[in-house]
Design an enzyme around this catalytic site. Sequence first.
Site, PDB file in Angstrom:
ATOM      1  N   ARG A 130       4.926 -12.960   9.884  1.00 41.90           N
ATOM      2  CA  ARG A 130       5.539 -11.644   9.708  1.00 41.90           C
ATOM      3  C   ARG A 130       6.952 -11.651  10.258  1.00 41.90           C
ATOM      4  NH1 ARG A 130       2.001  -7.375   9.245  1.00 41.90           N
ATOM      5  NH2 ARG A 130       3.561  -5.880   9.888  1.00 41.90           N
TER       6      ARG A 130
ATOM      7  N   LYS B 257       4.193   0.835   9.180  1.00 42.53           N
ATOM      8  CA  LYS B 257       4.338   2.112   8.488  1.00 42.53           C
ATOM      9  C   LYS B 257       3.684   3.244   9.268  1.00 42.53           C
ATOM     10  CE  LYS B 257       3.258   0.030   4.522  1.00 42.53           C
ATOM     11  NZ  LYS B 257       2.326   0.003   3.426  1.00 42.53           N
TER      12      LYS B 257
ATOM     13  N   GLU C 277       0.877  -1.167   0.000  1.00 40.34           N
ATOM     14  CA  GLU C 277       0.000   0.000   0.000  1.00 40.34           C
ATOM     15  C   GLU C 277       0.916   1.220   0.000  1.00 40.34           C
ATOM     16  OE1 GLU C 277      -2.664   0.018   3.336  1.00 40.34           O
ATOM     17  OE2 GLU C 277      -3.479   1.975   2.788  1.00 40.34           O
TER      18      GLU C 277
HETATM   19  P1  ATP Z   1       2.310  -1.862   7.640  1.00 41.14           P
HETATM   20  O1  ATP Z   1       1.587  -2.212   8.890  1.00 41.14           O
HETATM   21  O2  ATP Z   1       3.731  -1.550   7.869  1.00 41.14           O
HETATM   22  O3  ATP Z   1       1.612  -0.837   6.830  1.00 41.14           O
HETATM   23  P2  ATP Z   1       1.214  -3.703   5.838  1.00 41.14           P
HETATM   24  O4  ATP Z   1       1.149  -5.171   5.877  1.00 41.14           O
HETATM   25  O5  ATP Z   1      -0.041  -2.956   6.007  1.00 41.14           O
HETATM   26  O6  ATP Z   1       2.318  -3.216   6.834  1.00 41.14           O
HETATM   27  P3  ATP Z   1       1.468  -3.439   3.048  1.00 41.14           P
HETATM   28  O7  ATP Z   1       2.035  -2.326   2.254  1.00 41.14           O
HETATM   29  O8  ATP Z   1       0.024  -3.679   2.969  1.00 41.14           O
HETATM   30  O9  ATP Z   1       1.906  -3.185   4.539  1.00 41.14           O
HETATM   31  O10 ATP Z   1       2.278  -4.783   2.796  1.00 41.14           O
HETATM   32  C1  ATP Z   1       2.721  -5.250   1.554  1.00 41.14           C
HETATM   33  C2  ATP Z   1       3.103  -6.681   1.682  1.00 41.14           C
HETATM   34  O11 ATP Z   1       4.163  -6.826   2.619  1.00 41.14           O
HETATM   35  C3  ATP Z   1       1.942  -7.513   2.215  1.00 41.14           C
HETATM   36  O12 ATP Z   1       1.867  -8.696   1.467  1.00 41.14           O
HETATM   37  C4  ATP Z   1       2.311  -7.765   3.641  1.00 41.14           C
HETATM   38  O13 ATP Z   1       1.770  -8.957   4.101  1.00 41.14           O
HETATM   39  C5  ATP Z   1       3.830  -7.781   3.593  1.00 41.14           C
HETATM   40  N1  ATP Z   1       4.388  -7.396   4.877  1.00 41.14           N
HETATM   41  C6  ATP Z   1       4.172  -6.262   5.564  1.00 41.14           C
HETATM   42  N2  ATP Z   1       4.801  -6.272   6.742  1.00 41.14           N
HETATM   43  C7  ATP Z   1       5.466  -7.450   6.822  1.00 41.14           C
HETATM   44  C8  ATP Z   1       6.309  -8.070   7.791  1.00 41.14           C
HETATM   45  N3  ATP Z   1       6.601  -7.469   8.948  1.00 41.14           N
HETATM   46  N4  ATP Z   1       6.800  -9.301   7.521  1.00 41.14           N
HETATM   47  C9  ATP Z   1       6.531  -9.904   6.361  1.00 41.14           C
HETATM   48  N5  ATP Z   1       5.740  -9.389   5.400  1.00 41.14           N
HETATM   49  C10 ATP Z   1       5.206  -8.170   5.616  1.00 41.14           C
HETATM   50 MG    MG Z   2      -1.601  -2.482   4.815  1.00 40.32          MG
END
Ligand code: ATP
Ligand code: MG
Length: 559
Positions: free
Chosen positions: A262, A272, A36
């Site tokens: 994760r 983020k 995102e």
């Molecule tokens: P954040 O909470 O930092 O915004 P998010 O999962 O909402 O994390 P996205 O941009 O939606 O962030 O994530 C993109 C991809 O990265 C998704 O497939 C998500 O599952 C993966 N991802 C995000 N954080 C992690 C993590 N800590 N470990 C492994 N994969 C991750």
């Molecule tokens: Mg997200």
Amino acid sequence: MTTETAEKPKHFIRQIIDEDLKTGKHASIATRFPPEPNGFLHVGHAKSICLNFGLAGEYQGSCNLRFDDTNPAKEEQAYADAIEADVRWLGFEWNGEVRHASDYFEQLYTYAIELIEKGLAYVDDLPADKMREYRGTLTEPGKNSPSRERSVEDNLDLFKRMRAGEFDDGAYILRAKIDMTSPNMNMRDPVLYRIKRQHHHRTGDDWCIYPTYDYTHCISDAIEGITHSLCTLEFEDHRPLYDWVVANISIETRPQQIEFSRLNLEHTVTSKRKLNQLVTDNHVSGWDDPRMPTISAMRRRGYTPASIREFCERVGITKKNHTIEMSSLESCVRDDLDKSAARVMAVLKPLKIVITNYPEDKVEELSAPNHPQKPEMGERTLFFTREAYIDQEDFRESANKHFKRLVLGKEVRLRNAYVIRCDEVIKDEDENIVELRCSYDPETLGKNPEDRKVKGVIHWVSASHSLPAEVRLYDRLFNVENPGAEDDLVSTLNPESLNVLTEARIEMSVKEVAPETRFQFEREGYFCSDRIDCVDGKLVFNRTVTLRDSWAKVEKKGG
Ligand code: ATP
Ligand code: MG
């Protein structure tokens, strides 16, 4: 595409893929990385990137980069640009053009119409508080909304008018008609569309209704022909909805959602939202502040792409959430830089020495290897002069035998040069040591004296033939192991996470160094020239990581 080692452990996702290829379920695999664009990528994302792009590389499949841009309020093009740069820097290239969930808004809308026509979605106008009440709880089933039995015609009419902008934000939603009594809350008639008058960074004001993540993600995967949709464990409970949506629309492909754990790192946060707070409130200099766990910050600090890929490989892929120690990440970059970084000498906190028996105008050129084990990396020239700098930490007026550096009246070797002895300490009025008077033994260049043992070796630079530099030392950004669990993130910040040394001196060989060049400063650690602040001849180095310093422990006890 990058593959470091031929034989990689067959984690459970590799096993699933092997099976799918063997049985002919798929002829080749297609994965995607779906960030995102609401912030910079962090080390957790690196795990997902390495997994998705890595598998595509190993299995000669493809991996798409798709921006999951369904939430216009928090998204920006600048973030999208940074994400693309980070993925490329990590060493990966996506299949074809960058994709966007917003590219599919029209198709998503058409599929919503299809669901309504099939009697599988309805427009609801329950007020928010009633919505919550009707939803039930984990222990109690939900209740059907009075709108649930609205006719297909009415639903179609209302949904089209939602799109046409006839209603206020929040007045209506589109919901899937699944099961209000399902033990899985995600299946209790989840929301598919909301009315939100918000400008979108790509589609502008074309839309005033936006699809939800759960509805969008699975359809985007299906449209792109993704075979294995890899996501983190918290989406496990969403999988039945993912499958329900794809099964109920007219689309051939059936992507399989597979969840993995994760990546969590001690002493930092991987969210983020929380990182954004640190940036917005100026607790750090930006998303790429070298103390941040973002990919761009790690890059600026001196991490190599290979070291991050290796870290993700070592962490492995499992279904069990756990938190990794920062030291595992650091050891990956140390291992990599030990092999590749050129050695130089830099004195971080200079103390002047005058070699009284060395001629005043003499400049002697000495040669030193750029890497002790790699002659192919060549040599550099060092300049030996009467006045030089050593580090303040490398001198004591008196010390016991554990202190293998310079002591008043004793000898030490200047690395790649001569043995010197400290004859006199010069102090200012406040008793601060300002200079050392030393003498050198001209017979000790490249050889040890025969009549005595000189154990210590310290680094140095010539006073006249060295360059001024700023050196930034970093420590943990947070003082607690799991800052993300604290109510007040800011109170856990380490006030000493940044230490800027402005008086450092470095040998001449780094003159005109390119930004983002990595070195080992001998005896000090691994450092990287700052990619932003090294301008107009100014030298700024960021400490990537300290050396593994086995003797330091012993030494602490002594002198
Ligand atoms: P954040 O909470 O930092 O915004 P998010 O999962 O909402 O994390 P996205 O941009 O939606 O962030 O994530 C993109 C991809 O990265 C998704 O497939 C998500 O599952 C993966 N991802 C995000 N954080 C992690 C993590 N800590 N470990 C492994 N994969 C991750
Ligand atoms: Mg997200």
